[in-house]
Design a protein around this motif. Structure first.
Motif, short mmCIF file in Angstrom:
data_model
loop_
_atom_site.label_atom_id
_atom_site.label_comp_id
_atom_site.label_asym_id
_atom_site.label_seq_id
_atom_site.Cartn_x
_atom_site.Cartn_y
_atom_site.Cartn_z
N TYR A 47 5.21 -9.25 3.11
CA TYR A 47 6.06 -8.62 2.10
C TYR A 47 5.79 -7.12 2.00
CZ TYR A 47 7.01 -13.39 0.63
OH TYR A 47 7.39 -14.71 0.62
N LYS A 48 4.52 -6.74 2.13
CA LYS A 48 4.15 -5.34 1.98
C LYS A 48 2.89 -5.08 2.80
CE LYS A 48 3.15 -1.99 -1.70
NZ LYS A 48 3.06 -1.81 -3.16
N THR A 49 2.90 -3.98 3.55
CA THR A 49 1.74 -3.57 4.33
C THR A 49 1.57 -2.08 4.19
OG1 THR A 49 1.87 -5.34 5.96
CG2 THR A 49 0.79 -3.34 6.67
N ILE A 56 7.05 -1.70 1.55
CA ILE A 56 7.72 -2.97 1.27
C ILE A 56 8.68 -3.26 2.42
CG2 ILE A 56 9.26 -4.21 -0.31
CD1 ILE A 56 8.14 -2.35 -2.55
N ASP A 63 12.98 -4.92 0.84
CA ASP A 63 13.06 -4.54 -0.57
C ASP A 63 14.35 -5.07 -1.19
OD1 ASP A 63 12.79 -3.41 -3.03
OD2 ASP A 63 12.70 -1.34 -2.33
#
Length: 164
Positions: A144-146, A150, A153
Motif C-alpha cells: 500500500y505504501k513504501t 502511496i 491512492d
C-alpha cells in the motif's frame, strides 16, 4: 561549508533525488557550488549510498514474491550479530537485513520469482547457517505504501464522473 545544511539536503534528495543541484540550492538559499560540494562529500563519506526510484512492481511483473523472514540467532562471541548478518546479506536474493528488538533478532527481506524459490532460500541457505536457530516466513500480499509513497491512492482523484 554547508555542514549545518546537510540534513536538509539529505531530506530533499530522499524525497526526490532527480532534483538538480541548482533547484536544491534555490530551495536552501545557498550557492550551487556549495550544495554540489556537500553532496559530493556525503557520497565520499558513504552517507549517500545510492540513488533509486520507488517502483510499483505489481504493475510490471506478475511473477514476483517478497518474503519477510524473522530469524532467531545465537550471537557469536566478539562479533555479536554482525558476522551472521553479513553471511545472510551476501546472498543475492536478500534485499535487506535489519537487527531487530523483540522476539526475533534479524529481519531478512528476500525477493524471488515464486513462493517455492523463497522457500528454497529459507530451507537450503538461511536455515543451514550456523547459529541460526529458527525462522518465521511471511509473504507480502500487497503493498500500500513504501518509503512514504502511496501506491494506489484512492483519494488521488475526487472529481465526479460526468457523462452525457
Amino acid at each position: 561549508m554547508l555542514e549545518h545544511r546537510k540534513p536538509e539536503i539529505l531530506h530533499i534528495l530522499h524525497e526526490n533525488s532527480r532534483l538538480s543541484i541548482e533547484t536544491i540550492a534555490r530551495m536552501l538559499g545557498e550557492s550551487p557550488d556549495d550544495v554540489a560540494e556537500a553532496i559530493a562529500e556525503m557520497e565520499r563519506d558513504n552517507i549517500i549510498l545510492r540513488y533509486s526510484a520507488v517502483i510499483n512492481w505489481d504493475k510490471v511483473e506478475s511473477r514476483r514474491v517478497t518474503a519477510v523472514i524473522d530469524v532467531k540467532v545465537t550471537p557469536q562471541r566478539e562479533v555479536g550479530f554482525d558476522a551472521i548478518a553479513e553471511r545472510i546479506y551476501r546472498f543475492p536474493e536478500v534485499k535487506s537485513v535489519h537487527l531487530m528488538s523483540g522476539t526475533f533478532d534479524l529481519q531478512v527481506i528476500v525477493e524471488g520469482h515464486d513462493i517455492k524459490e523463497a522457500a528454497r532460500f529459507v530451507s537450503e541457505k538461511l536455515s543451514t547457517i550456523e547459529n541460526v536457530n529458527s525462522t518465521t516466513t511471511h509473504f507480502l500480499l500487497k503493498t500500500y505504501k513504501t518509503d512514504g509513497v502511496i501506491f494506489d491512492d484512492p483519494d488521488g482523484d475526487k472529481r465526479l464522473v460526468v457523462s452525457p
